[in-house]
Design a protein around this motif. Sequence first.
Motif, PDB file in Angstrom:
ATOM      1  N   ILE A 371       5.848   9.291  -0.252  1.00  0.00           N
ATOM      2  CA  ILE A 371       6.271   7.555   0.716  1.00  0.00           C
ATOM      3  C   ILE A 371       5.762   7.981   2.153  1.00  0.00           C
ATOM      4  O   ILE A 371       4.984   6.945   2.988  1.00  0.00           O
ATOM      5  CB  ILE A 371       7.848   7.778   1.666  1.00  0.00           C
ATOM      6  CG1 ILE A 371       8.649   7.245  -0.309  1.00  0.00           C
ATOM      7  CG2 ILE A 371       8.117   6.365   2.833  1.00  0.00           C
ATOM      8  CD1 ILE A 371      10.351   7.381  -0.227  1.00  0.00           C
ATOM      9  N   ARG A 372       5.349   8.960   2.796  1.00  0.00           N
ATOM     10  CA  ARG A 372       4.386   8.883   3.884  1.00  0.00           C
ATOM     11  C   ARG A 372       3.041   9.203   3.769  1.00  0.00           C
ATOM     12  O   ARG A 372       2.527   8.685   4.361  1.00  0.00           O
ATOM     13  CB  ARG A 372       5.027  10.753   4.491  1.00  0.00           C
ATOM     14  CG  ARG A 372       6.508  11.154   4.482  1.00  0.00           C
ATOM     15  CD  ARG A 372       6.472  11.987   5.706  1.00  0.00           C
ATOM     16  NE  ARG A 372       7.764  12.299   6.160  1.00  0.00           N
ATOM     17  CZ  ARG A 372       8.739  13.827   6.879  1.00  0.00           C
ATOM     18  NH1 ARG A 372       8.067  14.470   6.130  1.00  0.00           N
ATOM     19  NH2 ARG A 372       9.741  13.694   6.890  1.00  0.00           N
ATOM     20  N   ALA A 375       2.533   5.513   3.514  1.00  0.00           N
ATOM     21  CA  ALA A 375       2.690   4.969   4.853  1.00  0.00           C
ATOM     22  C   ALA A 375       1.305   5.676   6.120  1.00  0.00           C
ATOM     23  O   ALA A 375       1.270   4.390   7.240  1.00  0.00           O
ATOM     24  CB  ALA A 375       4.356   5.331   5.798  1.00  0.00           C
ATOM     25  N   PHE A 380       3.488   0.237   0.786  1.00  0.00           N
ATOM     26  CA  PHE A 380       4.846   1.317   1.025  1.00  0.00           C
ATOM     27  C   PHE A 380       5.994   0.450  -0.677  1.00  0.00           C
ATOM     28  O   PHE A 380       7.088   0.614  -0.879  1.00  0.00           O
ATOM     29  CB  PHE A 380       6.139   0.382   1.979  1.00  0.00           C
ATOM     30  CG  PHE A 380       5.657  -1.308   1.674  1.00  0.00           C
ATOM     31  CD1 PHE A 380       5.201  -1.243   2.618  1.00  0.00           C
ATOM     32  CD2 PHE A 380       6.596  -2.205   0.940  1.00  0.00           C
ATOM     33  CE1 PHE A 380       4.622  -2.948   2.956  1.00  0.00           C
ATOM     34  CE2 PHE A 380       5.453  -3.521   1.598  1.00  0.00           C
ATOM     35  CZ  PHE A 380       5.515  -3.670   2.666  1.00  0.00           C
ATOM     36  N   LEU A 383       8.399   3.570  -1.930  1.00  0.00           N
ATOM     37  CA  LEU A 383       9.484   3.163  -1.118  1.00  0.00           C
ATOM     38  C   LEU A 383      10.205   1.791  -1.419  1.00  0.00           C
ATOM     39  O   LEU A 383      11.461   1.738  -1.407  1.00  0.00           O
ATOM     40  CB  LEU A 383       9.265   2.620   0.381  1.00  0.00           C
ATOM     41  CG  LEU A 383      10.159   2.381   1.318  1.00  0.00           C
ATOM     42  CD1 LEU A 383      11.270   3.129   2.230  1.00  0.00           C
ATOM     43  CD2 LEU A 383      10.169   2.187   2.847  1.00  0.00           C
ATOM     44  N   SER A 520      12.091   3.580   6.311  1.00  0.00           N
ATOM     45  CA  SER A 520      10.901   3.802   6.585  1.00  0.00           C
ATOM     46  C   SER A 520      10.422   4.265   7.865  1.00  0.00           C
ATOM     47  O   SER A 520       9.771   5.471   7.661  1.00  0.00           O
ATOM     48  CB  SER A 520       9.590   2.329   6.506  1.00  0.00           C
ATOM     49  OG  SER A 520       8.294   2.947   6.218  1.00  0.00           O
ATOM     50  N   ASN A 524       9.697   8.389   8.022  1.00  0.00           N
ATOM     51  CA  ASN A 524       8.050   8.740   8.182  1.00  0.00           C
ATOM     52  C   ASN A 524       8.459   9.278   9.745  1.00  0.00           C
ATOM     53  O   ASN A 524       7.616  10.216  10.505  1.00  0.00           O
ATOM     54  CB  ASN A 524       7.463   7.760   8.569  1.00  0.00           C
ATOM     55  CG  ASN A 524       6.957   6.540   7.252  1.00  0.00           C
ATOM     56  OD1 ASN A 524       6.910   7.679   5.981  1.00  0.00           O
ATOM     57  ND2 ASN A 524       7.108   5.553   6.627  1.00  0.00           N
ATOM     58  N   ARG A 572       2.237   6.184  11.506  1.00  0.00           N
ATOM     59  CA  ARG A 572       2.556   5.757  10.786  1.00  0.00           C
ATOM     60  C   ARG A 572       3.698   4.193  10.710  1.00  0.00           C
ATOM     61  O   ARG A 572       3.983   3.970  10.025  1.00  0.00           O
ATOM     62  CB  ARG A 572       4.006   6.565  10.232  1.00  0.00           C
ATOM     63  CG  ARG A 572       3.248   7.770   9.251  1.00  0.00           C
ATOM     64  CD  ARG A 572       3.916   8.719   8.224  1.00  0.00           C
ATOM     65  NE  ARG A 572       3.361   9.750   7.927  1.00  0.00           N
ATOM     66  CZ  ARG A 572       3.065  11.588   8.058  1.00  0.00           C
ATOM     67  NH1 ARG A 572       4.367  11.323   9.050  1.00  0.00           N
ATOM     68  NH2 ARG A 572       2.753  11.608   7.642  1.00  0.00           N
ATOM     69  N   PHE A 576       3.400   0.338   9.422  1.00  0.00           N
ATOM     70  CA  PHE A 576       4.397   0.274   8.345  1.00  0.00           C
ATOM     71  C   PHE A 576       4.838  -1.715   8.866  1.00  0.00           C
ATOM     72  O   PHE A 576       4.814  -2.752   8.758  1.00  0.00           O
ATOM     73  CB  PHE A 576       5.601   0.976   8.362  1.00  0.00           C
ATOM     74  CG  PHE A 576       6.469   0.089   7.818  1.00  0.00           C
ATOM     75  CD1 PHE A 576       6.770  -0.180   6.753  1.00  0.00           C
ATOM     76  CD2 PHE A 576       7.594  -0.131   8.838  1.00  0.00           C
ATOM     77  CE1 PHE A 576       7.881  -0.677   6.048  1.00  0.00           C
ATOM     78  CE2 PHE A 576       8.592  -0.909   8.387  1.00  0.00           C
ATOM     79  CZ  PHE A 576       8.953  -1.104   6.379  1.00  0.00           C
TER      80      PHE A 576
END
Length: 613
Positions: A371-372, A375, A380, A383, A520, A524, A572, A576
């Motif tokens: 996920i990171r 990002a 995403f 996620l 998120s 992150n 991040r 996002f």
Amino acid sequence: CLLSSISHSSFDLNQDLIMVLYGNNYNSKFNISTAALVALAGVIVTVIWNGVNGEQAQSSDAAGVALLVLAGALLVLLAVGIFYTIVSAHVWPVEVKDLLRVLAGHPGSLFELANKCNRCGRDFWSIKTKLFWGERSLILTSEKSVRDVLLYADVFERTMPNADASVTSCHTVLGAPGGGSAKWKRLRTVCSPFFDRAEFENRTQEAIDHIIAAVKAAIKNSPPDGIEYFQLINRLVVEIHLLLILGVHTVAEEGMEVQNPMVEKGEENDTVVLADAIDESLNIGKQGHSPSYTSSDFAPLLNYLTERLQLPASELGGIERILCLAQKQGEVTSIERLHNLCMFMIALAPSPASFWLTTHVFREKSLSKDIREEADNGIFTNLSCCFKETLRMYAPVPIMIQRYVVNEETANHVCLLEGSMALKKGDHVVIPTIIMQNDPSIWVKPDEFRPQRWDDGVAISSLKNNKDLKMKMRRGSGVEKRPVAQEREVMKARYFPFGMGQHTCLGQPYAVWLTMTIASTIINNFDVELSDPEGIMEETPSYKRIRDHIYSFPKHPLKAKITAVSEGGERRSMAFRKSMSTGINRFSMFVGGDSLAILQGIAEDEEEEEEED
């Protein structure tokens, strides 16, 4: 005679007679234990009768009296046994003990009962108010019946009118007497622009900044054994509600304090953190306690919202401003305005969704890493798959869908239940969302958190002339067809965390945005080490991890030790925010693949379709 008939294999009662005796839950395979009980009863009665009318009965000694007492006791036991057998057949596949546990309010008993109903292979299970008479409550497990009940709002209404409902009563989210009523439609129309236009998205960066500041404040004040993780998440949800539902300009990182009208000003505890007051009124941290909707429990929130009724529209924001303008135009009353604000402030479905999502991600380090990495590029996909899987395993409102039959003629026409007696006006229909979404006959390994089941594995660059792909985008929203589990070709109404039809959750875009924003931002910007002292994450199915409540709150707390990620957090969060801004109106329709290309493709296709029309 009954035993003799069975032994000669000539026992054949009319099925309709059996239905009358046992109800629509009767197991067509004749219960051998019933036959054995009847046979034993015959033997006991015969022995006692002969003994009572024989020589022993003519004597006046103690043995004769004892035999009469024994005869009476055995007859009572026989009556109890027969009644228990009839009741057991009537409530099959549920056991009598299951009903008693529900009546006693035993934690998790309603989920266990619904799970048995779902596994029995029938369309539905029902019980009457007085066991054998009265209005019925039906637990539906048929995909067709579930779909019909949700789609026909004029036939199956959301609630029955409640004369005792007050401004703090959780009568419906919009406070209307019956889901298909004109009042319900009017109020929904007034509030819907806030969600449809995604006005809340304009303050995404403010929300992210507040989440980071609030978590850092919680770290600073953390007790030695760690932070109660769910209460932290729930507090973040309440405070984002303040920023966006009410349009409050700023919220302190330690929380917003409000006046407690139950305590004199100047005395100890005359103010309270609003999020804590809501926690207390809803009994969020108390297993086995139902939410309270009394005005005294809601006093701090109610007092705060009442004071804000005096503010001009220019000082308000979000839904509060919309309702204020609607009141001035005569579209809503002041009581309706206050009730709606109260209900939206305690709409806490994003709390369990954010909690369970981040809990699984931090327990599986590979998920947080993926996920990171995404990002960093403003993507995403992973996620979103985790989000969908969370809503499957832990439907935020686990048994949220309850309907009453208001038009029995139409109900029996559109909602055909296998082996059912006719639906009657007032019948109470219940759909156990969390049970159906964890059905092993539909989902492969439903007790495992497997976000990859939602990844179609296709790199999408365009939606040109691809109706199937556009359907994939829409079906997760609860408006059109259900998502297809990766392991099965056909999926019916087995995934509906936001409902469907006219009663699709009004706040779905906001709930999805808020859950994704909280998840998120935390993933992150922070590392979270969770401890599970009660071992709830080892329990299966997933409904055993939640408590009896309107929402799927954890039944025991998880402790969290949180540390800030040293690098990349700001980059991040900005990526996002930028990706969210691209297409928030479609944000609740996740599938795998290139999200930005999907959103752009849908927009282009719809523009072309409008030109063609």
